[in-house]
Scaffold this motif. Structure first.
Motif, PDB file in Angstrom:
ATOM      1  N   SER A 199       0.831  -1.198   0.000  1.00  0.00           N
ATOM      2  CA  SER A 199       0.000   0.000   0.000  1.00  0.00           C
ATOM      3  C   SER A 199       0.871   1.256   0.000  1.00  0.00           C
ATOM      4  CB  SER A 199      -0.923  -0.004   1.219  1.00  0.00           C
ATOM      5  OG  SER A 199      -1.727   1.138   1.220  1.00  0.00           O
ATOM      6  N   ASN A 200       0.451   2.242  -0.809  1.00  0.00           N
ATOM      7  CA  ASN A 200       1.302   3.421  -0.985  1.00  0.00           C
ATOM      8  C   ASN A 200       0.538   4.740  -1.094  1.00  0.00           C
ATOM      9  OD1 ASN A 200       0.153   3.006  -3.484  1.00  0.00           O
ATOM     10  ND2 ASN A 200       2.081   2.871  -4.601  1.00  0.00           N
ATOM     11  N   TRP A 201      -0.615   4.816  -0.438  1.00  0.00           N
ATOM     12  CA  TRP A 201      -1.359   6.072  -0.538  1.00  0.00           C
ATOM     13  C   TRP A 201      -1.858   6.499   0.828  1.00  0.00           C
ATOM     14  CZ3 TRP A 201      -6.718   7.408  -2.806  1.00  0.00           C
ATOM     15  CH2 TRP A 201      -6.733   8.728  -3.246  1.00  0.00           C
ATOM     16  N   PHE A 253      -4.793   7.790 -13.715  1.00  0.00           N
ATOM     17  CA  PHE A 253      -5.551   7.419 -12.532  1.00  0.00           C
ATOM     18  C   PHE A 253      -6.520   6.278 -12.830  1.00  0.00           C
ATOM     19  CE2 PHE A 253      -8.214  10.512 -14.598  1.00  0.00           C
ATOM     20  CZ  PHE A 253      -9.499  10.056 -14.392  1.00  0.00           C
ATOM     21  N   VAL A 254      -6.522   5.813 -14.070  1.00  0.00           N
ATOM     22  CA  VAL A 254      -7.436   4.762 -14.489  1.00  0.00           C
ATOM     23  C   VAL A 254      -6.690   3.428 -14.525  1.00  0.00           C
ATOM     24  CG1 VAL A 254      -8.930   3.936 -16.340  1.00  0.00           C
ATOM     25  CG2 VAL A 254      -8.782   6.385 -15.854  1.00  0.00           C
ATOM     26  N   ALA A 309      -5.820   1.324  -1.752  1.00  0.00           N
ATOM     27  CA  ALA A 309      -4.585   0.743  -1.232  1.00  0.00           C
ATOM     28  C   ALA A 309      -3.415   1.001  -2.174  1.00  0.00           C
ATOM     29  CB  ALA A 309      -4.759  -0.757  -1.014  1.00  0.00           C
ATOM     30  N   ILE A 310      -3.624   0.755  -3.462  1.00  0.00           N
ATOM     31  CA  ILE A 310      -2.538   0.926  -4.432  1.00  0.00           C
ATOM     32  C   ILE A 310      -3.107   1.616  -5.688  1.00  0.00           C
ATOM     33  CG2 ILE A 310      -0.720  -0.197  -5.761  1.00  0.00           C
ATOM     34  CD1 ILE A 310      -0.892  -2.546  -3.819  1.00  0.00           C
ATOM     35  N   PRO A 311      -3.296   2.928  -5.619  1.00  0.00           N
ATOM     36  CA  PRO A 311      -3.830   3.629  -6.799  1.00  0.00           C
ATOM     37  C   PRO A 311      -2.759   3.748  -7.880  1.00  0.00           C
ATOM     38  CG  PRO A 311      -3.296   5.195  -5.086  1.00  0.00           C
ATOM     39  CD  PRO A 311      -3.056   3.830  -4.501  1.00  0.00           C
ATOM     40  N   PRO A 312      -3.186   3.742  -9.138  1.00  0.00           N
ATOM     41  CA  PRO A 312      -2.198   3.781 -10.222  1.00  0.00           C
ATOM     42  C   PRO A 312      -1.476   5.112 -10.355  1.00  0.00           C
ATOM     43  CG  PRO A 312      -4.408   3.937 -11.101  1.00  0.00           C
ATOM     44  CD  PRO A 312      -4.541   3.664  -9.631  1.00  0.00           C
TER      45      PRO A 312
END
Length: 168
Positions: A61-63, A130-131, A120-123
C-alpha cells in the motif's frame, strides 16, 4: 406487476417502469456476466493457489491509508480474516452476478472491494494515469447496480415470479 417481463414492442422489454431496448438489455447482461466471471475466476484462483495471501498486497500500500493497510498486513490474524473474506467474497460476488441472484448487493459489495483495492494501491502514485482495471470494473459494477437486469434475465426474476404465483 414487478418482475414480470412484458413486451412493449418487438424491440422493447420492460421491468416495472424501466424500459430497455434489446441491445441495452443484452449489453447490461454481458457486463454483469463478464464482471461476474472475472470475480469468480479471481476468487477460485486465490482459493486454489498454493501461497496466495492478502498480506502481500496490503504491504505494498502506498497512498493515504497505507499506514492502516500495512499495520493490517503485519497482523497474522487480520491477514487470515482478510484472506477468507477476499476469496469467498469474490466467489459469492461472481456467482451472484452471473446467475442474477441479488446482483445489486453483489455489485455494491464488489464495488466496495474494488474501491479498497484502488485506495490501497492507486495507479497515479507511480504513473500519470488514474485509471486502472479496478476503477473500470468499479464503474461497471455501479452501472450494474443502478441498471438492473436480473428481474428480466436472472434468478431474481424467476424467484419473483414464483413468489407472486404463490401469493396469488
Amino acid at each position: 406487476m414487478v418482475g414480470e417481463l412484458s413486451k412493449v414492442s418487438e424491440k422493447k422489454e420492460t421491468l416495472s417502469n424501466i424500459i430497455y431496448s434489446k441491445s441495452q438489455l443484452y449489453l447490461l447482461l454481458a457486463l454483469r456476466v463478464i464482471i461476474g466471471y472475472h470475480f469468480l475466476y479471481e476468487g477460485f484462483n486465490k482459493l486454489f493457489a498454493d501461497s496466495w495471501s492478502s498480506g502481500a498486497f496490503l504491504i505494498q500500500s502506498n497512498w493515504i491509508l497505507s499506514d492502516i493497510f500495512i499495520a493490517f498486513a503485519n497482523s497474522p490474524a487480520f491477514v487470515a480474516i482478510s484472506d477468507v473474506l477476499n476469496i469467498w467474497g469474490q466467489i459469492f460476488i461472481g456467482v451472484g452476478l452471473i446467475i442474477g441472484l441479488f446482483p445489486r448487493y453483489a455489485a455494491f459489495a464488489g464495488a466496495g472491494l474494488l474501491f479498497l483495492y484502488y485506495v490501497a494501491i492507486p495507479p497515479f502514485v507511480e504513473s500519470y494515469t488514474f485509471v486502472d482495471r479496478n476503477l473500470l470494473e468499479l464503474i461497471g459494477l455501479l452501472i450494474i447496480a443502478f441498471f438492473q437486469t436480473s428481474q428480466i434475465i436472472g434468478l431474481d426474476g424467476l424467484l419473483s415470479k414464483i413468489r407472486s404465483e404463490k401469493n396469488g
